[in-house]
Scaffold this motif. Structure first.
Motif, PDB file in Angstrom:
ATOM      1  N   ARG A  11       0.670  -1.131  -0.059  1.00  0.00           N
ATOM      2  CA  ARG A  11       0.045   0.155   0.034  1.00  0.00           C
ATOM      3  C   ARG A  11       0.702   1.140   0.164  1.00  0.00           C
ATOM      4  N   GLU A  12       0.498   2.119  -0.859  1.00  0.00           N
ATOM      5  CA  GLU A  12       1.205   3.462  -0.943  1.00  0.00           C
ATOM      6  C   GLU A  12       0.782   4.418   0.175  1.00  0.00           C
ATOM      7  N   TYR A  13      -0.579   4.034   0.823  1.00  0.00           N
ATOM      8  CA  TYR A  13      -1.132   5.244   1.689  1.00  0.00           C
ATOM      9  C   TYR A  13      -1.609   4.208   2.779  1.00  0.00           C
ATOM     10  N   PRO A  14      -1.791   5.069   4.118  1.00  0.00           N
ATOM     11  CA  PRO A  14      -2.465   4.183   5.163  1.00  0.00           C
ATOM     12  C   PRO A  14      -3.717   3.703   4.612  1.00  0.00           C
ATOM     13  N   ARG A 202      -8.015   8.865   7.988  1.00  0.00           N
ATOM     14  CA  ARG A 202      -6.389   8.986   7.772  1.00  0.00           C
ATOM     15  C   ARG A 202      -6.192   9.074   6.379  1.00  0.00           C
ATOM     16  N   ALA A 203      -6.936   8.944   5.520  1.00  0.00           N
ATOM     17  CA  ALA A 203      -7.006   9.383   3.909  1.00  0.00           C
ATOM     18  C   ALA A 203      -8.188   9.524   3.310  1.00  0.00           C
ATOM     19  N   LYS A 283      -8.865  15.865  -4.092  1.00  0.00           N
ATOM     20  CA  LYS A 283      -7.474  16.388  -3.927  1.00  0.00           C
ATOM     21  C   LYS A 283      -7.447  17.523  -3.007  1.00  0.00           C
ATOM     22  N   VAL A 291      -4.416  15.145   4.732  1.00  0.00           N
ATOM     23  CA  VAL A 291      -4.225  13.755   4.384  1.00  0.00           C
ATOM     24  C   VAL A 291      -4.102  13.437   3.093  1.00  0.00           C
ATOM     25  N   PRO A 292      -3.581  12.084   2.751  1.00  0.00           N
ATOM     26  CA  PRO A 292      -3.788  11.681   1.227  1.00  0.00           C
ATOM     27  C   PRO A 292      -4.960  11.608   0.594  1.00  0.00           C
ATOM     28  N   THR A 294      -6.692   9.324  -2.119  1.00  0.00           N
ATOM     29  CA  THR A 294      -6.323   7.788  -2.736  1.00  0.00           C
ATOM     30  C   THR A 294      -7.143   7.487  -3.713  1.00  0.00           C
ATOM     31  N   TYR A 296      -8.503   4.549  -3.392  1.00  0.00           N
ATOM     32  CA  TYR A 296      -9.094   3.243  -2.703  1.00  0.00           C
ATOM     33  C   TYR A 296     -10.689   3.258  -2.507  1.00  0.00           C
ATOM     34  N   SER A 305      -7.836  -0.937  -4.105  1.00  0.00           N
ATOM     35  CA  SER A 305      -7.206   0.018  -4.519  1.00  0.00           C
ATOM     36  C   SER A 305      -7.357  -0.045  -6.305  1.00  0.00           C
TER      37      SER A 305
END
Length: 517
Positions: A11-14, A202-203, A283, A291-292, A294, A296, A305
């Motif tokens: 995973r790239e993100y949380p 968190r994302a 975004k 936060v990112p 994603t 997901y 994802s």
């Protein structure tokens, strides 16, 4: 030697779908003492105010014809009942411990932004945002209309109702949404949670395009719970909604901040492409939240994802399967023997690839049917499973079979007619088996991999190992992370070598480790 968490590596993100309330011993004792007093008192008060809403919500539309109900409520029915329901709604959340609501920015007029988009979506308690949003109209599941009180409130709100199981209902809801959002102020402002499901905050997960289909301006709204204990959220794994309610009502009070950002006016390109519009707003909101953003999403209660149209599971069923087998004391040799029994059964005929929980337990060498049923649940919605899916996904991540050899086996299993070529549906089933999750959109992959309308094994291998997008599937999801080693924990002296060049000791337990360089 440190433990290697393959899921985090891939995973790239949380992970946005896992949340647990972490309490110290003192906090736990304090929560039990306060909760035993505050929780029943608060829930009772909230239920009391909730029930009072029922007759007022019903009276707002009472004795109106279907035609009148299909138009916005105006006149005395609005100015009399709207403030009452707003006040009682605020009383419900006040009772639950939301004493103060801090509002930043200001909500604009509906002609400037017909829709409010709120994120992150953390729990049913997020509906508190309706109070500063002046009870904006919402979108809800049609099944909720039959619920006591909730159904009356949805009618009061003149909500857009949609059934997720009925494609025609979804189509009608989209048409209704578009009509309302482009009504130039005729219909009230709408409020939507574009993530479509709850996360841990968190994302931001990928926004669904529903709020952006009409191409009208939107006002982003941020929802924050700046508390020492993050009690409000509940998730796919970890905290349940009942635990979230208990922990939240056990606090003396819960802080919440609602921030109205400036209106986002879409460009012509965004108006023509709702997905691009949704991504850009996502975004912007993610940046404001820190936060990112994603890609997901939740597909059929499975967090995934997206990569080139394919769905990649955040929680690999194969690795969870191996973890369960490890806990039951199965070593590498037992797993390898089970895989051999599994592939023998798969190759004996199409019907033989289906297995019940009892049959799977026998194949895996388990005496515990419950574990086998749990494994079935990782791959299907009932207690039967396609052994091809279990074999291919587990063999892939176990390192006991080389990827090239495994792909040949997969191709053979799904090329039942022996044509030497796969159809798009065959490819979808094959990729679903390798990745352990159903694939809904393989058109782009099939176009890329097929030559002259034929998808051969060689073409498939070439795309998976050389294409800049799809080779990531092999590098990040079908093998250990580059630079790490997938190995079995040594428990015996008999050795073998897996396809990653690591030493495998027979009669040992499966265990993944990342060796420190």
């Amino acid at each position: 030697m440190e433990k290697f968490d393959w899921q985090s590596a891939a995973r790239e993100y949380p992970h946005p779908f896992v949340h647990e309330v972490k309490l110290s011993r003192a906090q736990r004792i304090r929560g039990i003492i306060l909760g035993s007093i505050l929780c029943p008192l608060r829930v009772t008060l909230a239920a009391f105010f909730f029930l009072i809403m029922w007759p007022f919500a019903w009276l707002r539309l009472a004795w109106l014809s279907e035609e009148e109900r299909s138009r916005p409520v105006t006149g005395w029915r609005r100015w009399l009942f709207h403030p009452i329901i707003w006040l009682l709604s605020r009383a419900v959340f006040f009772s639950l411990g939301f004493v103060w609501v801090k509002v930043k920015g200001h909500k604009v007029d509906l002609k400037k932004a017909p829709v409010l988009v709120v994120a992150p979506h953390s729990s049913f308690l997020d509906m508190l945002v309706l109070c500063p949003a002046q009870l904006a109209t919402v979108v809800s599941r049609s099944e909720n209309k039959s619920l006591p009180v909730i159904g009356a409130l949805l009618e009061f709100n003149q909500s857009v109702l949609v059934s997720r199981k009925d494609p025609e209902s979804r189509k009608n809801a989209v048409a209704q949404l578009t009509e309302r959002l482009t009504s130039n102020g005729y219909w009230p402002q709408m409020l939507m949670f574009p993530e479509g499901t709850t996360t841990n905050g968190r994302a931001l997960i990928k926004f669904k395009p529903g709020a952006f289909l009409a191409g009208v301006p939107v006002q982003p709204v941020l929802l924050r719970y700046p508390n020492k204990l993050d009690t409000v959220r509940w998730s796919y794994k970890g905290t349940t909604w009942t635990e979230a309610l208990w922990h939240t009502t056990s606090q003396l009070y819960t802080n919440v901040t609602v921030e109205f950002l400036p209106v986002y006016n879409p460009s012509q390109e965004e108006k023509n492409n709702p997905n691009l519009y949704a991504d850009n707003v996502q975004k912007l909101m993610a940046k404001a939240l820190g936060v990112p953003a994603t890609d997901y999403v939740m597909e059929g209660r499975v967090p995934v994802s997206k990569l080139g149209g394919l769905s990649l599971p955040l929680d690999s069923p194969a690795r969870e399967t191996l973890s369960l087998l490890y806990k039951k004391g199965l070593g590498a040799s037992e797993v390898q023997a089970a895989l051999e029994r599994m592939i023998d059964k798969c190759q004996s005929g199409a019907q033989e690839s289906k297995a019940s929980a009892e049959e799977l337990a026998s194949i895996l060498g388990l005496t515990d049917r419950k574990t086998a049923a749990t494994i079935c649940g990782l791959y299907s919605k009932d207690e039967t499973v396609d052994l091809r899916n279990v074999y291919l996904s587990v063999a892939t991540v176990s390192g006991l079979v080389s990827f090239k050899s495994l792909l040949h086996t997969a191709f053979t299993l799904f090329d039942r007619e022996g044509r030497g070529s796969l159809s798009e549906q065959n490819l979808s089933d094959l990729l679903g088996a390798l990745l352990g999750v159903v694939q809904h959109n393989t058109k782009d992959f099939y176009t890329e991999a097929s030559k002259q309308g034929q998808l051969t094994e060689g073409n498939l291998l070439q795309v998976l190992t050389t294409h800049p997008t799809y080779q990531r599937i092999v590098n990040e999801y079908l093998q250990p992370e580059a630079g790490s080693r997938l190995s079995f924990k040594v428990l015996a002296s008999e050795k073998a070598v897996n396809n990653n060049g690591n030493t495998v000791h027979k009669n040992e337990s499966l265990h993944y480790n990342k060796k420190s360089e």
